[in-house]
Enzyme design. Sequence first.
Site, PDB file in Angstrom:
ATOM      1  N   ASP A 145     -49.962 -26.238  27.699  1.00  0.00           N
ATOM      2  CA  ASP A 145     -50.090 -27.513  26.986  1.00  0.00           C
ATOM      3  C   ASP A 145     -51.429 -27.608  26.243  1.00  0.00           C
ATOM      4  OD1 ASP A 145     -49.052 -29.901  26.090  1.00  0.00           O
ATOM      5  OD2 ASP A 145     -49.314 -31.009  27.963  1.00  0.00           O
ATOM      6  N   ASP A 146     -52.465 -28.121  26.904  1.00  0.00           N
ATOM      7  CA  ASP A 146     -53.795 -28.287  26.291  1.00  0.00           C
ATOM      8  C   ASP A 146     -54.837 -27.718  27.246  1.00  0.00           C
ATOM      9  OD1 ASP A 146     -53.009 -30.125  23.959  1.00  0.00           O
ATOM     10  OD2 ASP A 146     -52.167 -31.160  25.702  1.00  0.00           O
ATOM     11  N   HIS A 202     -45.351 -23.629  24.969  1.00  0.00           N
ATOM     12  CA  HIS A 202     -45.804 -25.026  24.848  1.00  0.00           C
ATOM     13  C   HIS A 202     -47.326 -25.022  24.903  1.00  0.00           C
ATOM     14  CE1 HIS A 202     -45.181 -29.486  26.264  1.00  0.00           C
ATOM     15  NE2 HIS A 202     -46.326 -29.363  25.589  1.00  0.00           N
ATOM     16  N   HIS A 226     -50.609 -26.547  22.439  1.00  0.00           N
ATOM     17  CA  HIS A 226     -51.135 -27.235  21.251  1.00  0.00           C
ATOM     18  C   HIS A 226     -52.432 -26.536  20.866  1.00  0.00           C
ATOM     19  CE1 HIS A 226     -48.420 -30.764  21.876  1.00  0.00           C
ATOM     20  NE2 HIS A 226     -48.494 -30.343  23.131  1.00  0.00           N
ATOM     21  N   GLU A 261     -41.676 -36.580  29.559  1.00  0.00           N
ATOM     22  CA  GLU A 261     -42.998 -36.328  30.159  1.00  0.00           C
ATOM     23  C   GLU A 261     -43.390 -37.619  30.877  1.00  0.00           C
ATOM     24  OE1 GLU A 261     -46.137 -35.787  27.278  1.00  0.00           O
ATOM     25  OE2 GLU A 261     -47.561 -34.977  28.757  1.00  0.00           O
ATOM     26  N   HIS A 273     -41.084 -33.097  22.528  1.00  0.00           N
ATOM     27  CA  HIS A 273     -41.574 -33.575  23.821  1.00  0.00           C
ATOM     28  C   HIS A 273     -40.661 -34.727  24.251  1.00  0.00           C
ATOM     29  CE1 HIS A 273     -45.142 -31.334  22.803  1.00  0.00           C
ATOM     30  NE2 HIS A 273     -45.853 -31.802  23.809  1.00  0.00           N
TER      31      HIS A 273
END
Length: 365
Positions: A307-308, A46, A48, A229, A226
């Site tokens: 994630d980011d 996961h 991005h 969340e 997703h």
Amino acid sequence: MPDPGMIVKSRTAGRGRIARNDPDDPTVRASIEMIDVLALPKTELHLHIEGTLEPELMFALATRHGIALPYADVDAARRAYVFDDLQSFLDLYYAGCSVLRDAEDFYDLTRAYFDRAAADGVRHTEIFFDPQTHTDRGVPFAALMDGLTSGLGDGGQALGMTSRLIMCFLRHLSADAAMVTLEASLPFRDSIVAVGLDSSEAGHPPSKFTAVFDRARAEGFLAVAHAGEEGPPEYIREAVDRLGVARIDHGVRILEDPDLVERFVAEQIPLTVCPLSNVKLRVVPTLADHPLKRMLEAGLRVTINSDDPAYFGGYIGENYAASVAALGLSDDQVLTLARNSVLASFLDTRDQQRHLAAIDEFDAS
Ligand code: ADE
Ligand code: ZN
């Protein structure tokens, strides 16, 4: 006096462990052995790619293209990364993407992530990208794919890592726009393993995209989404039942629905959890409150991911280390998390066995 909790590389630790000072008794040096989470062979599921745009590269690309950024410098950008919720992050994140204009930019972005991931012990990574964020600004689909696939190829070769690409649809946009994107991706079908669904969750249930995911699966794509969340457990159920996803991204709200937990345990449907992201976006108040450990103890197939990472203060190694520290995860739980990621990946069985063997070897070394 040594710092409490300071990690000390120790020759005596062995077995993939490093020695650490005892936080309860800092006078005792290197008294605790813990698993070396950085050296642990990892799979990331996961991530991005746009969320790996560090301020340094953002400024370099802005200079390359003569773009003015809304930050005085790199430090000011980092100081601006304080979020109230998912939407407040997405607003800033999409604005940051404006510096990504051509294939070279996407190549540089991907290579930078590979360097960082390799340093954190990542051996295999499955990477999200959001075509609509770029094509809607006039970036040709082919330039995006050219930059990403060359970056993955060169980075993988240089660092001994493997990767897959997952194309996400932006759920705040229409299902028709997602279908147009799916059609635009078909010439690049062989470079993309799966479709996904991301962006603003509230008010955009998975069922909005049923037709797009039906078509994507008919074209041979695997699917993820997703869900759970910020959105309710019902969105997690919908993603599985209506979109046919193989795994859920985030899914931390699943514990609110015991029947759904029972089903996910029985079917071992993976959840790609991102602990530092959940703290930064205020899904949980602190890491100590994070449901990760409870999810593991419930028997869910949970994984740790970043994630980011450029926005949330940590790549996958930091996500592992901070979770171990805040939640008191045992070595066995850490190894389970690493094995879960391999089993949840889109690698074939032979490659999964190879990665599982590397984890066993690490544990035994
Ligand atoms: N896009 C990038 N990061 C995201 C996240 N955490 N949730 C939804 N969409 C995203
Ligand atoms: Zn995400």
